[in-house]
Write a protein that holds these residues in place. Structure first.
Motif, PDB file in Angstrom:
ATOM      1  N   ALA A  82      40.360  47.557  44.210  1.00 55.28           N
ATOM      2  CA  ALA A  82      41.817  47.570  44.068  1.00 55.28           C
ATOM      3  C   ALA A  82      42.217  46.872  42.769  1.00 55.28           C
ATOM      4  O   ALA A  82      43.140  47.294  42.069  1.00 55.28           O
ATOM      5  CB  ALA A  82      42.472  46.864  45.262  1.00 55.28           C
ATOM      6  N   TRP A  83      41.485  45.837  42.438  1.00 53.16           N
ATOM      7  CA  TRP A  83      41.785  45.059  41.227  1.00 53.16           C
ATOM      8  C   TRP A  83      41.463  45.863  39.959  1.00 53.16           C
ATOM      9  O   TRP A  83      42.252  45.888  39.013  1.00 53.16           O
ATOM     10  CB  TRP A  83      40.991  43.761  41.320  1.00 53.16           C
ATOM     11  N   VAL A  84      40.327  46.561  39.939  1.00 50.98           N
ATOM     12  CA  VAL A  84      39.978  47.320  38.734  1.00 50.98           C
ATOM     13  C   VAL A  84      40.818  48.592  38.577  1.00 50.98           C
ATOM     14  O   VAL A  84      40.820  49.198  37.502  1.00 50.98           O
ATOM     15  CB  VAL A  84      38.460  47.655  38.650  1.00 50.98           C
ATOM     16  N   GLU A  85      41.556  48.961  39.633  1.00 53.65           N
ATOM     17  CA  GLU A  85      42.483  50.093  39.544  1.00 53.65           C
ATOM     18  C   GLU A  85      43.439  49.946  38.364  1.00 53.65           C
ATOM     19  O   GLU A  85      43.968  50.913  37.841  1.00 53.65           O
ATOM     20  CB  GLU A  85      43.349  50.183  40.813  1.00 53.65           C
ATOM     21  N   MET A  86      43.689  48.679  37.988  1.00 52.98           N
ATOM     22  CA  MET A  86      44.577  48.366  36.870  1.00 52.98           C
ATOM     23  C   MET A  86      44.272  49.203  35.629  1.00 52.98           C
ATOM     24  O   MET A  86      45.160  49.501  34.838  1.00 52.98           O
ATOM     25  CB  MET A  86      44.362  46.873  36.549  1.00 52.98           C
ATOM     26  N   LEU A  87      43.000  49.576  35.457  1.00 54.72           N
ATOM     27  CA  LEU A  87      42.617  50.306  34.247  1.00 54.72           C
ATOM     28  C   LEU A  87      43.274  51.677  34.162  1.00 54.72           C
ATOM     29  O   LEU A  87      43.393  52.255  33.080  1.00 54.72           O
ATOM     30  CB  LEU A  87      41.090  50.469  34.184  1.00 54.72           C
ATOM     31  N   ARG A  88      43.721  52.205  35.310  1.00 56.65           N
ATOM     32  CA  ARG A  88      44.337  53.537  35.298  1.00 56.65           C
ATOM     33  C   ARG A  88      45.569  53.600  34.408  1.00 56.65           C
ATOM     34  O   ARG A  88      45.915  54.658  33.894  1.00 56.65           O
ATOM     35  CB  ARG A  88      44.758  53.940  36.710  1.00 56.65           C
TER      36      ARG A  88
END
Lengths: 492, 98
Positions: free
Chosen positions: B36-42
């Motif tokens: 959920a945290w790495v979703e930021m890259l989207r």
């Protein structure tokens, strides 16, 4: 003369040359300090007292013959991620069991070539994965510092090179090797009030260093001060045909750069490093660092690194992906520990479940997931693209400045057992250090002050690719201005 | 994107790490926290951006090639010295072919 363990590497080098102390005396002083304090600190996994004394005797012979090498008789600790021929190398993991490498890493071979004495192998987070040294299969390392108003609470030394930083801070060793994949030299150095540099990617050979994330891993020194780091890095660095990513570049005299000063240099202050919720003390230290450099003649310029906030999530895709691939080699067949199974596959699965700790298993699973069919583009490829943008941010900054000044860590050292429930909270420790790994740049942590609890805080200097000399020049100015003399409670 | 217990089990199989069913819920939760945290890259526009492979900074070749030749060898004993099990000059494993 001061106690032998109080000597910096530069001072010990001079004292040895003047025959004011012998290498054996110096090594014995360190071994005594280790015997006294290591049971509490747990900084060493393996102590090699006998071979250290033999090396020191050889150093004394060479000094007597006028044949001293650059690090003759200097007692060092070696992070237990560097393979040392004939000496157990564990990566702080159960899965390496009693692995005894038949070969020497290039970095440690360089130090031996230059006459260093190895006291033993230093504790770390398992496979260098962690920011507190709490994931070691050999138990946590204790930070020799403690809070002034709460001396009983044991603090972490940072990680992954927690044993290296704690051993240097407590003066069990004069210097130590370390590695840095996302901050593993700079964060523990900051937490323990000592200096540490991660050089440019390719500066030190990775041959013989247990691999974590190969596009990010770099070796570097942790030492008492900036000059000692420069002395050690000069020995550790250098081209190695056995590492295909080793840079074929001459190794400069880093020590000469320490006194160079910053007059006329442009120092960039990246505005995105001003994090929400950052303690006021960290911000104040940063402003103090800016003032010191300005007073020393540097020009301060505001710069922007717009993709900074994406560095950590990028790292936590790229690093686990590479780790899942690198750690595939631990199969219980060729070396390391084995758990018997019903068949070969069961043997693999049981060996790896029993041999890897929780954080390593977690990262292997994340890495396997982001590389798996159907997810590769969404995660891994995307992260590689953002990584390219992060590298480009720095390239654009170098058009306006010669080095960057930032805080080294968002907080001072925290208590053992804190931040263990939520992996992401632990990952945030590396927010200021990870970008330099992603872009392959040199970065150095310099102790610069104490917080209200009496714990060390550090500044970070980031330089252009292969311009460690400017990093040392800036760090040297900061060190002289800060005049950091505080010492930890646990000290030799 | 998030993972469920079946997906974690599948990943663990790919990674050759045995995972007990009792440990699955916790692992699902932790992996989903990270994902959920790495979703930021989207939210980053990466249209047309050449992915960065390897760790070399700007201006350095990322991988040096060398002649394809034997540079080492004849050290079977050194290689076998750390084997958990061996038979003569071989690594020993449980029977693979029936």
């Amino acid at each position: 003369m001061s106690k032998p363990t109080d000597l910096t590497i530069a001072a010990a080098r001079a004292a040895l040359a003047r025959r004011e102390i012998s290498a054996v005396e110096l090594t014995r002083a360190c071994l005594d300090a280790i015997a006294r304090l290591n049971p509490r600190l747990n900084a060493f996994i393996t102590i090699t007292a006998e071979s250290a004394l033999r090396q020191a005797e050889e150093s004394d012979r060479r000094i007597a013959q006028g044949m001293a090498r650059p690090l003759e008789g200097i007692p060092l600790g070696i992070k237990d991620l560097f393979c040392t021929a004939g000496v157990r190398t564990t990566a702080a993991s159960r899965i390496l069991g009693n692995f005894t490498p038949p070969y020497e890493s290039t970095v440690t071979a360089h130090l031996l070539r230059d006459g260093a004495v190895f006291l033993g192998k230093l504790n770390l987070d398992e496979f260098a994965m962690g920011s507190s040294n709490a994931t070691s299969a050999f138990g946590p390392v204790e930070n020799p510092w403690s809070r002034a108003n709460d001396p009983e609470t044991r603090l972490v030394p940072g990680g992954s090179s927690g044993g290296s930083a704690a051993a240097v801070a407590a003066r069990l060793v004069l210097g130590a090797t370390a590695t840095d994949t996302g901050g593993s030299i700079r964060q523990p150095a900051a937490f323990c009030g000592v200096a540490g540099i991660k050089p440019s990617y390719g500066r030190c050979s990775r041959f013989g260093i247990v691999a974590f994330a190969s596009s990010l891993d770099q070796a570097g020194p942790i030492a008492r001060d900036v000059r000692d780091c420069a002395i050690l890095l000069r020995s550790m660095a250098g081209f190695d045909p056995r590492d295909s990513t080793s840079a074929d570049l001459p190794v400069p005299d880093f020590e000469a750069a320490v006194e160079r000063g910053v007059a006329g240099l442009r120092i960039g202050i990246p505005r995105e490093y001003r994090m929400e919720g950052m303690p006021a003390e960290i911000e104040a230290l940063w402003q103090q660092g800016i003032a010191w450099l300005r007073e020393a003649g540097a020009e301060i310029v505001d710069v922007s690194l717009p993709h900074t906030k994406y560095a950590l999530p990028t790292y936590y895709i790229v690093a686990p992906a590479e780790a899942s691939s690198n750690l595939a080699r631990y199969d219980g067949v060729r070396f390391g520990a084995r758990e018997e199974g019903e068949d070969l596959r069961d043997l693999y699965e049981r060996t790896r479940a029993a041999g890897f700790g929780a954080e390593v298993r977690r990262r292997i699973l994340i890495g396997t997931y982001v590389l798996s069919a159907g997810y590769y583009d969404a995660y891994y490829l995307k992260a590689q693209q953002v990584r390219a943008l992060i590298r480009r941010d720095f390239e654009q900054a170098w058009e306006r400045c010669d080095a960057l000044l930032t805080p080294a860590t968002p907080t001072a050292a925290f208590a053992l057992g804190e931040k263990t429930e939520d992996p992401v909270a632990m990952y945030l420790n590396d927010v200021f250090t990870v970008p330099a790994n992603l872009a392959g740049l040199p970065g150095m942590a310099v102790p610069a002050g104490l917080d209200a609890q009496g714990l060390p805080l550090a500044l970070q200097v980031i330089g252009r690719p292969f311009d460690e000399e400017t990093v040392f020049a800036v760090a040297g100015v900061l060190e002289r201005a800060a005049d950091f003399r505080a010492t930890p409670r646990l000290i030799a | 994107m998030s993972v469920d217990a079946a997906t974690v089990k599948r990943i663990a199989t790919l990674a050759r790490i045995r995972i007990e069913d009792a440990a699955l819920p916790r692992m699902v939760e932790e992996l989903n926290g990270i994902l959920a945290w790495v979703e930021m890259l989207r939210e980053v526009d990466t249209q047309g951006v050449e992915p960065m492979a390897g760790g070399a900074p700007t201006g350095q070749p990322s991988l040096r090639m060398r002649e394809d030749e034997v540079t080492d060898g004849g050290i079977a004993e050194a290689i076998l010295a750390n084997a958990p099990d061996r038979e003569g000059p071989y690594f020993a494993v449980p029977k693979v072919v029936e």
